[in-house]
Design an enzyme around this catalytic site. Structure first.
Site, PDB file in Angstrom:
ATOM      1  N   ARG A  73     101.395  18.617 101.018  1.00 27.13           N
ATOM      2  CA  ARG A  73     100.580  18.355  99.758  1.00 27.13           C
ATOM      3  C   ARG A  73     101.467  17.756  98.509  1.00 27.13           C
ATOM      4  O   ARG A  73     100.889  17.108  97.608  1.00 27.13           O
ATOM      5  CB  ARG A  73     100.113  19.588  99.426  1.00 27.13           C
ATOM      6  N   VAL A 110      97.889  22.875  90.961  1.00 24.99           N
ATOM      7  CA  VAL A 110      99.186  23.086  91.116  1.00 24.99           C
ATOM      8  C   VAL A 110     100.104  21.737  91.298  1.00 24.99           C
ATOM      9  O   VAL A 110     101.056  21.482  91.668  1.00 24.99           O
ATOM     10  CB  VAL A 110      99.520  23.918  92.399  1.00 24.99           C
ATOM     11  N   HIS A 126      98.173  29.251  88.391  1.00 21.35           N
ATOM     12  CA  HIS A 126      98.457  29.270  89.686  1.00 21.35           C
ATOM     13  C   HIS A 126      99.664  28.931  90.141  1.00 21.35           C
ATOM     14  O   HIS A 126      99.938  28.484  91.637  1.00 21.35           O
ATOM     15  CB  HIS A 126      97.232  28.976  90.573  1.00 21.35           C
ATOM     16  N   GLY A 194      85.854  20.818  86.575  1.00 20.35           N
ATOM     17  CA  GLY A 194      86.162  20.394  88.117  1.00 20.35           C
ATOM     18  C   GLY A 194      86.481  21.923  88.738  1.00 20.35           C
ATOM     19  O   GLY A 194      87.513  21.856  89.515  1.00 20.35           O
ATOM     20  N   ASN A 220      81.046  19.056  85.809  1.00 16.67           N
ATOM     21  CA  ASN A 220      81.079  19.034  87.413  1.00 16.67           C
ATOM     22  C   ASN A 220      79.929  18.412  88.035  1.00 16.67           C
ATOM     23  O   ASN A 220      78.895  18.323  87.537  1.00 16.67           O
ATOM     24  CB  ASN A 220      80.936  20.439  87.714  1.00 16.67           C
TER      25      ASN A 220
HETATM   26  C1  BJW Z   1      84.667  17.748  90.565  1.00 16.54           C
HETATM   27  C2  BJW Z   1      85.006  16.408  91.097  1.00 16.54           C
HETATM   28  C3  BJW Z   1      85.048  15.340  89.868  1.00 16.54           C
HETATM   29  C4  BJW Z   1      84.444  17.703  92.895  1.00 16.54           C
HETATM   30  N1  BJW Z   1      85.042  15.862  88.666  1.00 16.54           N
HETATM   31  N2  BJW Z   1      84.590  17.980  89.096  1.00 16.54           N
HETATM   32  C5  BJW Z   1      87.224  40.068  92.106  1.00 16.54           C
HETATM   33  C6  BJW Z   1      85.971  40.088  92.837  1.00 16.54           C
HETATM   34  C7  BJW Z   1      86.402  39.556  93.983  1.00 16.54           C
HETATM   35  C8  BJW Z   1      87.789  39.164  94.450  1.00 16.54           C
HETATM   36  C9  BJW Z   1      88.606  39.273  93.542  1.00 16.54           C
HETATM   37  C10 BJW Z   1      88.449  39.642  92.420  1.00 16.54           C
HETATM   38  N3  BJW Z   1      89.649  39.707  91.651  1.00 16.54           N
HETATM   39  C11 BJW Z   1      90.557  39.106  92.502  1.00 16.54           C
HETATM   40  C12 BJW Z   1      89.991  38.789  93.625  1.00 16.54           C
HETATM   41  C13 BJW Z   1      90.686  38.349  94.736  1.00 16.54           C
HETATM   42  C14 BJW Z   1      90.993  36.861  94.943  1.00 16.54           C
HETATM   43  C15 BJW Z   1      89.703  36.250  94.626  1.00 16.54           C
HETATM   44  O1  BJW Z   1      89.046  35.649  93.486  1.00 16.54           O
HETATM   45  N4  BJW Z   1      88.976  35.824  95.596  1.00 16.54           N
HETATM   46  C16 BJW Z   1      87.890  35.080  95.837  1.00 16.54           C
HETATM   47  C17 BJW Z   1      87.831  33.977  96.775  1.00 16.54           C
HETATM   48  C18 BJW Z   1      86.367  35.857  95.813  1.00 16.54           C
HETATM   49  N5  BJW Z   1      91.745  36.509  93.747  1.00 16.54           N
HETATM   50  C19 BJW Z   1      93.188  36.929  93.973  1.00 16.54           C
HETATM   51  O2  BJW Z   1      93.509  37.194  94.813  1.00 16.54           O
HETATM   52  C20 BJW Z   1      93.975  36.455  92.706  1.00 16.54           C
HETATM   53  N6  BJW Z   1      95.014  37.558  92.447  1.00 16.54           N
HETATM   54  C21 BJW Z   1      94.607  38.697  92.075  1.00 16.54           C
HETATM   55  O3  BJW Z   1      93.388  38.832  91.378  1.00 16.54           O
HETATM   56  O4  BJW Z   1      95.604  39.507  91.684  1.00 16.54           O
HETATM   57  C22 BJW Z   1      95.212  40.935  91.578  1.00 16.54           C
HETATM   58  C23 BJW Z   1      94.386  41.465  92.525  1.00 16.54           C
HETATM   59  C24 BJW Z   1      94.998  41.289  93.903  1.00 16.54           C
HETATM   60  C25 BJW Z   1      94.061  41.758  95.240  1.00 16.54           C
HETATM   61  C26 BJW Z   1      92.934  42.174  94.669  1.00 16.54           C
HETATM   62  C27 BJW Z   1      92.176  42.354  93.366  1.00 16.54           C
HETATM   63  C28 BJW Z   1      93.050  41.797  92.263  1.00 16.54           C
HETATM   64  C29 BJW Z   1      95.096  35.164  93.034  1.00 16.54           C
HETATM   65  C30 BJW Z   1      94.046  33.998  93.093  1.00 16.54           C
HETATM   66  C31 BJW Z   1      95.167  32.879  93.459  1.00 16.54           C
HETATM   67  C32 BJW Z   1      94.490  31.543  93.605  1.00 16.54           C
HETATM   68  N7  BJW Z   1      95.384  30.470  94.553  1.00 16.54           N
HETATM   69  C33 BJW Z   1      94.950  29.240  95.033  1.00 16.54           C
HETATM   70  C34 BJW Z   1      95.981  28.694  95.606  1.00 16.54           C
HETATM   71  C35 BJW Z   1      96.909  28.226  94.827  1.00 16.54           C
HETATM   72  C36 BJW Z   1      97.954  27.420  95.648  1.00 16.54           C
HETATM   73  C37 BJW Z   1      97.303  26.240  96.481  1.00 16.54           C
HETATM   74  O5  BJW Z   1      96.427  25.232  96.115  1.00 16.54           O
HETATM   75  O6  BJW Z   1      97.502  26.199  97.701  1.00 16.54           O
HETATM   76  O7  BJW Z   1      94.387  28.589  93.853  1.00 16.54           O
HETATM   77  S1  BJW Z   1      93.038  29.484  95.778  1.00 16.54           S
HETATM   78  C38 BJW Z   1      92.538  28.150  95.012  1.00 16.54           C
HETATM   79  O8  BJW Z   1      91.337  28.191  94.405  1.00 16.54           O
HETATM   80  C39 BJW Z   1      93.574  27.423  94.243  1.00 16.54           C
HETATM   81  C40 BJW Z   1      92.627  26.851  93.096  1.00 16.54           C
HETATM   82  O9  BJW Z   1      93.561  26.800  91.851  1.00 16.54           O
HETATM   83  C41 BJW Z   1      91.626  27.919  92.947  1.00 16.54           C
HETATM   84  C42 BJW Z   1      90.492  27.570  92.465  1.00 16.54           C
HETATM   85  O10 BJW Z   1      89.703  26.493  93.032  1.00 16.54           O
HETATM   86  P1  BJW Z   1      89.048  25.245  92.182  1.00 16.54           P
HETATM   87  O11 BJW Z   1      89.992  24.699  91.254  1.00 16.54           O
HETATM   88  O12 BJW Z   1      87.839  25.710  91.615  1.00 16.54           O
HETATM   89  O13 BJW Z   1      88.627  24.163  93.242  1.00 16.54           O
HETATM   90  P2  BJW Z   1      87.291  24.365  94.318  1.00 16.54           P
HETATM   91  O14 BJW Z   1      87.737  23.319  95.601  1.00 16.54           O
HETATM   92  O15 BJW Z   1      86.822  25.588  94.566  1.00 16.54           O
HETATM   93  O16 BJW Z   1      86.294  23.569  93.584  1.00 16.54           O
HETATM   94  C43 BJW Z   1      86.325  22.194  93.069  1.00 16.54           C
HETATM   95  C44 BJW Z   1      85.393  21.693  92.010  1.00 16.54           C
HETATM   96  O17 BJW Z   1      85.453  20.294  91.878  1.00 16.54           O
HETATM   97  C45 BJW Z   1      83.947  21.965  92.724  1.00 16.54           C
HETATM   98  O18 BJW Z   1      83.040  22.612  91.960  1.00 16.54           O
HETATM   99  C46 BJW Z   1      83.486  20.621  92.833  1.00 16.54           C
HETATM  100  O19 BJW Z   1      81.921  20.195  92.763  1.00 16.54           O
HETATM  101  C47 BJW Z   1      84.145  19.778  91.521  1.00 16.54           C
HETATM  102  N8  BJW Z   1      84.456  18.253  91.780  1.00 16.54           N
HETATM  103  N9  BJW Z   1      84.858  16.126  92.342  1.00 16.54           N
HETATM  104  C48 BJW Z   1      84.768  17.197  88.255  1.00 16.54           C
HETATM  105  N10 BJW Z   1      85.406  13.968  90.083  1.00 16.54           N
END
Ligand code: BJW
Ligand code: ZN
Length: 252
Positions: A73, A110, A126, A194, A220
């Site tokens: 990546r 990232v 992140h 996004g 979005n």
């Molecule tokens: C367009 C487009 C165009 C397309 N123009 N738009 C409370 C409730 C439930 C769960 C949890 C909670 N609190 C914490 C959690 C657990 C967890 C979590 O949230 N899980 C969920 C899945 C439910 N969170 C964590 O574990 C976090 N840590 C934490 O909270 O620590 C304390 C804790 C720990 C344990 C338990 C409780 C508390 C850490 C989260 C880390 C996320 N890391 C990642 C990976 C990074 C490295 C990598 O890239 O590999 O970050 S996951 C991934 O998701 C990445 C992204 O930054 C992140 C967000 O994704 P994003 O950017 O929204 O992407 P997509 O693909 O989902 O969406 C893309 C969008 O773009 C879409 O809507 C399209 O329509 C749109 N789009 N083309 C504009 N041209």
């Protein structure tokens, strides 16, 4: 409301704001050719679930596999360029600053494309694909050479290096969290661009902004779980819509 009306309404909100916070997700880089986090993985990676790979458990079980995924990546990002959406945000940041106003970028991405487009002071929630740290001695480096000669890459101490990104279940960098939550308390406009808004705690920033009295906007192509609570939604790609907002602002 037509998309033109929405673009004008967004430009008006921007023109009236003094402190704008923009939070971006993977969609802002889609038009640079970087697949969004939840897009299907292809090739060798087609059989993997990104939510499983982006975990400390996956790295501990298969460090070579996980570091190779990140290195590929990283190499792909190195060949991608910022798109008109990234450039419009940097330009807006420059214009507001010269006017005594502020645009603070917070990204979940990232890929560092905001910085490569000229944005400054970007809060990375992140981490980054370009920073790697040793799991034994903790030393962190910016790694600009691609690809690594071996997986997992080795530290001089003999330990394995991992990408300094935030995996599921891990804490976000404390300084980034402090800065992001503090800036949102004093913003009067919050743009969510996004992101699917599924990942916490990043997704809660929009709620914080509403609580602080800010207007909220989503850009979005598809509705998200947060669409129902924003003041304005612009449906379309950010690489097209952000330059149009800038154009409207420019024309007065
Ligand atoms: C367009 C487009 C165009 C397309 N123009 N738009 C409370 C409730 C439930 C769960 C949890 C909670 N609190 C914490 C959690 C657990 C967890 C979590 O949230 N899980 C969920 C899945 C439910 N969170 C964590 O574990 C976090 N840590 C934490 O909270 O620590 C304390 C804790 C720990 C344990 C338990 C409780 C508390 C850490 C989260 C880390 C996320 N890391 C990642 C990976 C990074 C490295 C990598 O890239 O590999 O970050 S996951 C991934 O998701 C990445 C992204 O930054 C992140 C967000 O994704 P994003 O950017 O929204 O992407 P997509 O693909 O989902 O969406 C893309 C969008 O773009 C879409 O809507 C399209 O329509 C749109 N789009 N083309 C504009 N041209
Ligand atoms: Zn080391």
């Amino acid at each position: 409301m037509t998309i033109d009306d929405a673009v004008y309404a967004c430009a008006r909100l921007v023109a009236d704001a003094r402190h704008i916070v923009v939070m971006t997700g993977a969609g802002v880089s889609a038009e640079s050719g970087i697949p969004t986090f939840r897009d299907a993985l292809t090739g060798l990676w087609a059989h993997y679930d990104p939510e499983q790979l982006a975990t400390p458990e996956a790295f501990n079980a298969s460090p070579a596999l996980v570091t190779r995924w990140y290195d590929e990546r990283r190499a792909a990002c190195a060949h991608c360029e910022p798109n008109p959406g990234h450039r419009a945000l940097s330009e807006l940041q420059r214009r507001l600053r010269s006017d005594g106003r502020k645009l603070q970028l917070i990204t979940q991405n990232v890929d560092r494309l905001h910085q490569r487009a000229g944005a400054s002071d970007v809060i990375e929630l992140h981490g980054s694909l370009w920073d790697w740290r040793c799991t034994r001695c903790g030393e962190q480096h910016e790694e600009n050479e691609v690809p690594f000669p071996e997986y997992p890459p080795r530290c001089h101490c003999g330990g394995s290096r991992r990408p300094a990104v935030v995996w599921f279940g891990e804490s976000l960098p404390a300084a980034a969290v402090r800065a992001a939550w503090a800036t949102v308390q004093s913003c009067d406009l919050f743009l969510s661009i996004g992101t699917s808004g599924q990942v916490q705690p990043a997704a809660s920033l929009l709620h914080e902004a509403r609580g602080a009295g800010a207007k909220t906007v989503e850009i979005n192509p598809r509705p998200t779980s947060q669409s129902g609570i924003v003041d304005l939604a612009l449906r379309g790609p950010s690489g097209v819509l952000l330059p149009r907002v800038l154009e409207v602002l420019g024309s007065g």
